[in-house]
Enzyme design. Structure first.
Site, PDB file in Angstrom:
ATOM      1  N   ARG A 260     -22.822 -10.872 -18.151  1.00  0.00           N
ATOM      2  CA  ARG A 260     -22.911  -9.515 -17.596  1.00  0.00           C
ATOM      3  C   ARG A 260     -23.665  -8.604 -18.553  1.00  0.00           C
ATOM      4  O   ARG A 260     -23.400  -8.593 -19.758  1.00  0.00           O
ATOM      5  CB  ARG A 260     -21.499  -8.948 -17.364  1.00  0.00           C
ATOM      6  CG  ARG A 260     -20.744  -9.754 -16.341  1.00  0.00           C
ATOM      7  CD  ARG A 260     -19.437  -9.095 -15.964  1.00  0.00           C
ATOM      8  NE  ARG A 260     -18.714  -9.954 -15.033  1.00  0.00           N
ATOM      9  CZ  ARG A 260     -17.520  -9.692 -14.535  1.00  0.00           C
ATOM     10  NH1 ARG A 260     -16.911  -8.568 -14.867  1.00  0.00           N
ATOM     11  NH2 ARG A 260     -16.937 -10.518 -13.702  1.00  0.00           N
ATOM     12  N   ARG A 275     -15.298  -6.303 -24.614  1.00  0.00           N
ATOM     13  CA  ARG A 275     -16.312  -6.317 -23.557  1.00  0.00           C
ATOM     14  C   ARG A 275     -17.531  -7.060 -24.077  1.00  0.00           C
ATOM     15  O   ARG A 275     -18.135  -6.656 -25.055  1.00  0.00           O
ATOM     16  CB  ARG A 275     -16.690  -4.891 -23.169  1.00  0.00           C
ATOM     17  CG  ARG A 275     -17.597  -4.798 -21.958  1.00  0.00           C
ATOM     18  CD  ARG A 275     -17.980  -3.365 -21.691  1.00  0.00           C
ATOM     19  NE  ARG A 275     -16.867  -2.596 -21.148  1.00  0.00           N
ATOM     20  CZ  ARG A 275     -16.692  -2.377 -19.839  1.00  0.00           C
ATOM     21  NH1 ARG A 275     -17.566  -2.827 -18.982  1.00  0.00           N
ATOM     22  NH2 ARG A 275     -15.676  -1.686 -19.415  1.00  0.00           N
ATOM     23  N   GLU A 347      -7.547  -5.215 -19.299  1.00  0.00           N
ATOM     24  CA  GLU A 347      -7.620  -5.905 -18.012  1.00  0.00           C
ATOM     25  C   GLU A 347      -8.021  -7.372 -18.233  1.00  0.00           C
ATOM     26  O   GLU A 347      -9.050  -7.663 -18.837  1.00  0.00           O
ATOM     27  CB  GLU A 347      -8.653  -5.218 -17.127  1.00  0.00           C
ATOM     28  CG  GLU A 347      -8.756  -5.856 -15.749  1.00  0.00           C
ATOM     29  CD  GLU A 347      -9.959  -5.325 -14.972  1.00  0.00           C
ATOM     30  OE1 GLU A 347     -10.396  -4.197 -15.233  1.00  0.00           O
ATOM     31  OE2 GLU A 347     -10.451  -6.079 -14.099  1.00  0.00           O
ATOM     32  N   SER A 350      -8.356  -9.606 -12.107  1.00  0.00           N
ATOM     33  CA  SER A 350      -8.559  -8.711 -10.992  1.00  0.00           C
ATOM     34  C   SER A 350      -8.404  -9.583  -9.754  1.00  0.00           C
ATOM     35  O   SER A 350      -9.059 -10.612  -9.640  1.00  0.00           O
ATOM     36  CB  SER A 350      -9.961  -8.135 -11.125  1.00  0.00           C
ATOM     37  OG  SER A 350     -10.295  -7.457  -9.958  1.00  0.00           O
ATOM     38  N   ARG A 389     -10.072 -11.186 -23.524  1.00  0.00           N
ATOM     39  CA  ARG A 389      -8.985 -10.227 -23.744  1.00  0.00           C
ATOM     40  C   ARG A 389      -7.645 -10.938 -23.836  1.00  0.00           C
ATOM     41  O   ARG A 389      -6.735 -10.462 -24.506  1.00  0.00           O
ATOM     42  CB  ARG A 389      -8.978  -9.194 -22.624  1.00  0.00           C
ATOM     43  CG  ARG A 389     -10.231  -8.321 -22.675  1.00  0.00           C
ATOM     44  CD  ARG A 389     -10.315  -7.377 -21.521  1.00  0.00           C
ATOM     45  NE  ARG A 389     -11.640  -6.774 -21.422  1.00  0.00           N
ATOM     46  CZ  ARG A 389     -12.124  -6.270 -20.310  1.00  0.00           C
ATOM     47  NH1 ARG A 389     -11.401  -6.304 -19.188  1.00  0.00           N
ATOM     48  NH2 ARG A 389     -13.318  -5.728 -20.297  1.00  0.00           N
TER      49      ARG A 389
END
Length: 421
Positions: A260, A275, A347, A350, A389
């Site tokens: 990403r 990230r 997070e 999801s 994470r």
RNA sequence: GGAGAGGUGGCCGAGUGGUUGAAGGCGCUAGUCUCGAAAACUAGUAUACGCGUAAGUGUAUCGAGGGUUCGACUCCCUCCCUCUCCGCCA
């Protein structure tokens, strides 16, 4: 993509749903183009009918050795009209389609209305932060002392956001891959190793294109995109297929790296493993009967939660509000794990129900039991889980005052060691 | 990368300008027969969009897109994909 017929029949519901998502609503433009389109279709088809009929007559006349020139002359004019109507139709359909692809999915009635992350609802919490009598370190300090993740050399080799996992750090990653996949296997998911690059059609199918091209790394020369998540290649497996109802639900799990670009991120959000441009993830994907997709969403959530429970990590479940949910989802949960060293939630999963939104774009249908018209399936996916994470939280949660890390029991058989450091 | 062959319905496979949505076969579904099953026989068996309450009907679809023609599965162009041989290569 929303169902054009549904938009036509329930424009107010659609407008209301889009408003809740906080996006601009072009429903009236869609309706206008739809009317134009139907008008052009009708006029064009009437002419084509005429052409087909007369052409057949011409064939008969010619075979009978008779003169067909008046009919041929008439068809010459008809042909021109058809061409011009078709051209116009093509333009209208292109505009309509472009517009439909940019309309977001509308939220499920159970989704709370809201605009920002502050409006998300915390609906469950599991575990507790560890009781410790020292100041916990953030993971970026731990991994540097332990020499298990090298951010600096990652910058040299590729750039920021491309860490190098080393020794026990690398093996911990490998352990997590096997742990997550074995858990998924046990719950009936079929393992997939998909392509790590996808074409334009696939990226459009799951909703990355046309709007979110900037999130992905591109390979322009070959018109390919590096997968931002396994969701893209795995969900596209059944693009343009008609499944049988007996096959449903289809459950896939896939471990892949994810790429990403994450343009515009900065600050504490990007520190350490928070990230990255490249990270590992196990993704769970389901194709289900529309009647059960919300039950499947709950079981998907459970499947993901159990992983954190087995790792013994403190986490919470958020029900995302309408405005924070994203373009393609009807309903979405986030799992957030507690970061001891950073004193904040991260997070790690999801979990979403897209209803028919993706499947309609991808034309994935199923034939109902006993025959009948194919219906659009519902697609769901959830991370099970995203690694960085989890690794960050795990290292911080299980750190000792000496800066070592105790490996949680569930991973022992995969790591082969019980302590790092 | 070079040379050649080919892409037709769920599958196999016919079809080189005029009812070809598409022969034939397989598969599948239903019926007949049977105590039941098999076999045999009969019938049915695509998708999308438009119009219609519906029955129905129109249009499109033979890899994709464009062209020629009154009319294209059939002719021409471009692209994509598959297979075979050669080259290269983990």
């Amino acid at each position: 993509m929303l169902d054009l017929k549904f938009i036509r029949e329930h424009p107010d519901l659609v407008k209301e749903g889009i408003r809740k998502k906080g996006e601009a609503d072009s429903v009236d433009d869609v309706l206008r183009l739809d009317m134009q389109r139907r008008d052009l279709v009708q006029r064009g088809e009437a002419l084509k009918n005429r052409r087909n009929t007369v052409s057949e007559e011409i064939g008969k006349l010619k075979r009978g050795g008779q003169d067909a020139s008046p009919s041929i002359a008439e068809m010459d004019a008809v042909k021109t009209q058809i061409k011009s109507l078709d051209d116009e139709l093509k333009q209208v359909e292109e505009s309509l389609n472009r517009l439909l692809l940019t309309l977001p999915n509308i939220p499920h009635p159970s989704v709370p209305e809201g605009k920002t992350p502050a409006d998300n609802q915390e609906i469950a919490k599991w575990g507790e932060p560890p009781v410790i009598d020292f100041t916990p370190k953030p993971h970026w300090d731990l991994v540097q002392k332990l020499d298990i993740i090298d951010f600096e050399r990652g910058v040299k080799v590729a750039g920021a956001g491309f860490p190098i996992y080393k020794g026990p750090g690398a093996k911990l990653q490998r352990a997590l891959i096997n742990f997550f996949l074995d858990e998924a296997y046990a719950k009936g998911y079929t393992e997939i190793q998909p392509p790590l690059m996808v074409n334009t059609a696939s990226a459009t199918g799951t909703g990355q294109l046309p709007d979110k091209e900037d999130l992905m790394y591109t390979v322009p020369k070959d018109e390919l995109y590096l997968v931002p998540t396994a969701e893209v290649p795995v969900t596209n497996i059944h693009r343009d297929e008609i499944l049988s109802e007996e096959q449903l639900p289809i459950k896939y799990c896939a471990y892949t790296p994810c790429f990403r670009r994450e343009a515009g991120s900065y600050g504490k959000d990007v520190r350490g493993l928070n990230r990255l441009h490249q990270f590992d993830k196990v993704e769970l994907v389901k194709f289900v009967h529309p009647g059960v997709s919300y039950n499947e969403l709950e079981s998907l959530r459970t499947d993901a939660e159990v992983l954190l429970q087995k790792l013994g990590l403190h986490y919470r479940v958020l029900l995302m509000c309408s405005g924070d949910m994203g373009f393609t989802q009807s309903k979405k949960y986030d799992l957030e794990v507690w970061s001891v060293g950073q004193q904040r939630w991260l997070e790690v999963s999801s979990i979403s129900n897209f209803e028919a939104f993706q499947a309609r774009r991808m034309n994935i249908r199923f034939r109902p039991r006993g025959g009948g018209k194919p219906e659009i399936v519902h697609t769901l996916n959830g991370s099970g889980l995203a690694f960085p994470r989890v690794v960050a939280a795990l290292l911080e949660y299980y750190q000792t005052p000496e800066g070592k890390v105790i490996v949680p029991k569930a991973l022992h058989k995969y790591t082969g060691f019980e302590v790092i450091g």
